[in-house]
Design an enzyme around this catalytic site. Structure first.
Site, PDB file in Angstrom:
ATOM      1  N   GLU A  56       0.581  -1.003   0.110  1.00  0.00           N
ATOM      2  CA  GLU A  56      -0.239  -0.277   0.014  1.00  0.00           C
ATOM      3  C   GLU A  56       0.746   1.109   0.309  1.00  0.00           C
ATOM      4  O   GLU A  56       0.194   1.940  -0.486  1.00  0.00           O
ATOM      5  CB  GLU A  56      -0.784  -0.229   0.684  1.00  0.00           C
ATOM      6  CG  GLU A  56      -1.292  -0.647   0.986  1.00  0.00           C
ATOM      7  CD  GLU A  56      -0.991  -1.925   2.474  1.00  0.00           C
ATOM      8  OE1 GLU A  56      -0.420  -2.460   1.822  1.00  0.00           O
ATOM      9  OE2 GLU A  56      -2.213  -3.226   2.892  1.00  0.00           O
ATOM     10  N   ALA A 166      18.582 -47.342  -8.634  1.00  0.00           N
ATOM     11  CA  ALA A 166      18.200 -48.342  -8.930  1.00  0.00           C
ATOM     12  C   ALA A 166      19.049 -49.624  -8.162  1.00  0.00           C
ATOM     13  O   ALA A 166      19.403 -49.862  -6.796  1.00  0.00           O
ATOM     14  CB  ALA A 166      20.015 -48.491 -10.465  1.00  0.00           C
ATOM     15  N   LEU A 207      21.351 -28.426  -0.257  1.00  0.00           N
ATOM     16  CA  LEU A 207      20.462 -28.536  -0.281  1.00  0.00           C
ATOM     17  C   LEU A 207      20.865 -27.266  -0.338  1.00  0.00           C
ATOM     18  O   LEU A 207      19.723 -26.263   0.648  1.00  0.00           O
ATOM     19  CB  LEU A 207      20.213 -29.376   1.384  1.00  0.00           C
ATOM     20  CG  LEU A 207      19.940 -30.085   1.318  1.00  0.00           C
ATOM     21  CD1 LEU A 207      19.437 -30.793   2.713  1.00  0.00           C
ATOM     22  CD2 LEU A 207      18.847 -30.848   0.402  1.00  0.00           C
TER      23      LEU A 207
END
Ligand SMILES: NC(=O)c1ccc[n+]([C@@H]2O[C@H](COP(=O)([O-])OP(=O)(O)OC[C@H]3O[C@@H](n4cnc5c(N)ncnc54)[C@H](OP(=O)(O)O)[C@@H]3O)[C@@H](O)[C@H]2O)c1
Length: 353
Positions: A56, A166, A207
């Protein structure tokens, strides 16, 4: 310039708000469009970062004198308190705004009351324009403020047959570079990234949110959290490399659940206390299973590679389901092709009872 309707102005304010995603926490994203008496746009703003000017205030500064007698269209109820900046409700009154249109009331007990202040000063206040869109744009912040713990997104990568590696344990990389770039963009929109100590020991991930092409770090890094009941994270783990803040969350510090492991509800409450509103749970399968079993996942983002392995670990382990009646039902909300892979976004359905 042609005049625009309040509804159009709110659509624009929601677009503006989205520009702050990932940089405003612990604050919400907010957008504001100011219309003059004739309905022309005279100011636009969004909240860009915590401590910076609210939407605002940015829009009022642009509008100057033209705000007088005009309408402020805001995605979230203007704040009513002095934090790092002054109350927006007072600024709108002082600028002589005649009407304020709000999509969503502010659930934050500290900041709420803006609508009442505006009405008391003789400003017309209307609530409820484009509520669903505005809610969706602020879902992490609104959810976390209403219930007191962060919004949790579980992200995983798997083959079409749901394998994450895998049979010999090799897993780099299941999905394409395009999908991994998308994950880094996702990391850039959250406040914390979580991984179990099993993933840290197996993969030694960094990360961080970074540019995969040149390795450069994003300016804003989420807090890295390793969920590690007994503190097994190695001293030389990459997650401790200093590139971003890291918290090794142990059972001794957070509290333990009945199984002696980190109490996940207490962990989320502690993160909320630290200003974390959105969490990306990056696995692995055991930690994700525990979060899902506890009903603590709000959204699932799965990257599915067009490959089959037929053997090897699965993307999810022990989510508390032993019979089909206990399956965690999901609602698919988006499926997008990212390079050769599919990104599937789903919401867990609330369980009955
Ligand atoms: N496909 C994917 O998207 C994806 C993503 C990440 C990892 N992975 C793969 O997942 C494998 C590692 O799997 P993982 O299951 O061993 O690792 P994990 O889920 O990352 O970590 C599990 C460990 O977290 C700790 N933990 C702490 N509090 C817990 C709680 N309340 N509930 C459950 N666990 C808690 C436990 O160790 P403590 O009891 O010692 O604390 C537990 O053994 C790796 O091979 C990695 O490549 C795949």
């Amino acid at each position: 310039m042609a005049s625009v309707s309040v509804d159009e102005a709110m659509r624009r304010a929601i677009e503006l708000a989205a520009r702050g995603l990932g940089t405003t926490s612990p604050n919400p994203v907010v957008g504001c469009v100011l219309l003059d008496e004739g309905g022309e746009v005279v100011g636009e703003g969004f909240h860009a970062y915590a401590g910076g000017p609210h939407a605002e205030i940015v829009a009022l500064a642009q509008a100057g004198q033209r705000a007088k007698g005009g309408t402020a269209v805001v995605t979230l109820e203007p704040c009513n308190h002095t934090g790092r900046t002054g109350p927006c409700s007072t600024a709108l009154v002082q600028a002589g705004v005649a009407r304020v249109v709000i999509a969503v009331p502010d659930p934050n007990p500290v900041a709420t009351g803006g609508a009442a202040t505006l009405r008391a000063a003789g400003v017309r206040v209307d609530l409820g324009v484009r509520v669903d869109e505005a809610e969706a744009g602020n879902v992490a912040w609104l959810t976390s403020m209403r219930r007191g713990w962060p919004y949790v997104i579980w992200k995983y990568a798997a083959t079409v047959d749901g394998r994450s590696a895998a049979a010999d344990g090799t897993s780099m990389w299941i999905t394409s570079e395009a999908a991994r770039i998308d994950v880094h963009a996702l990391r850039g929109t959250v406040d914390a990234v979580l991984a179990g100590v099993g993933t840290v020991l197996a993969d030694d991930p960094r990360l961080t949110a970074r540019n995969l092409r040149d390795g450069s770090l994003a300016i804003r890094q989420p807090l890295r959290v390793v969920v590690d009941s007994s503190g097994r994270t190695p001293a030389d783990a990459q997650v401790r490399d200093g590139a971003a803040r890291t918290w090794i969350a142990t059972a001794a510090e957070v509290g333990a659940g009945p199984d002696g492991r980190v109490d996940l509800s207490a962990l989320l409450a502690a993160l909320h206390q630290r200003g974390v509103r959105a969490v990306l749970l990056e696995g692995g399968p055991r930690l994700a299973g525990a979060f899902l079993a506890a009903g603590l996942v709000d959204k699932i983002v799965g990257y599915v590679a067009p490959r089959l392995l037929g053997a090897g670990p699965t993307a999810l382990v022990d989510a508390g389901v032993t019979t089909i009646a206990e399956a965690i039902d999901l609602e698919f909300v988006d499926v997008t092709q990212i390079g050769p892979d599919l990104r599937i976004t789903a919401l867990p359905r609330k369980r009955e009872g």
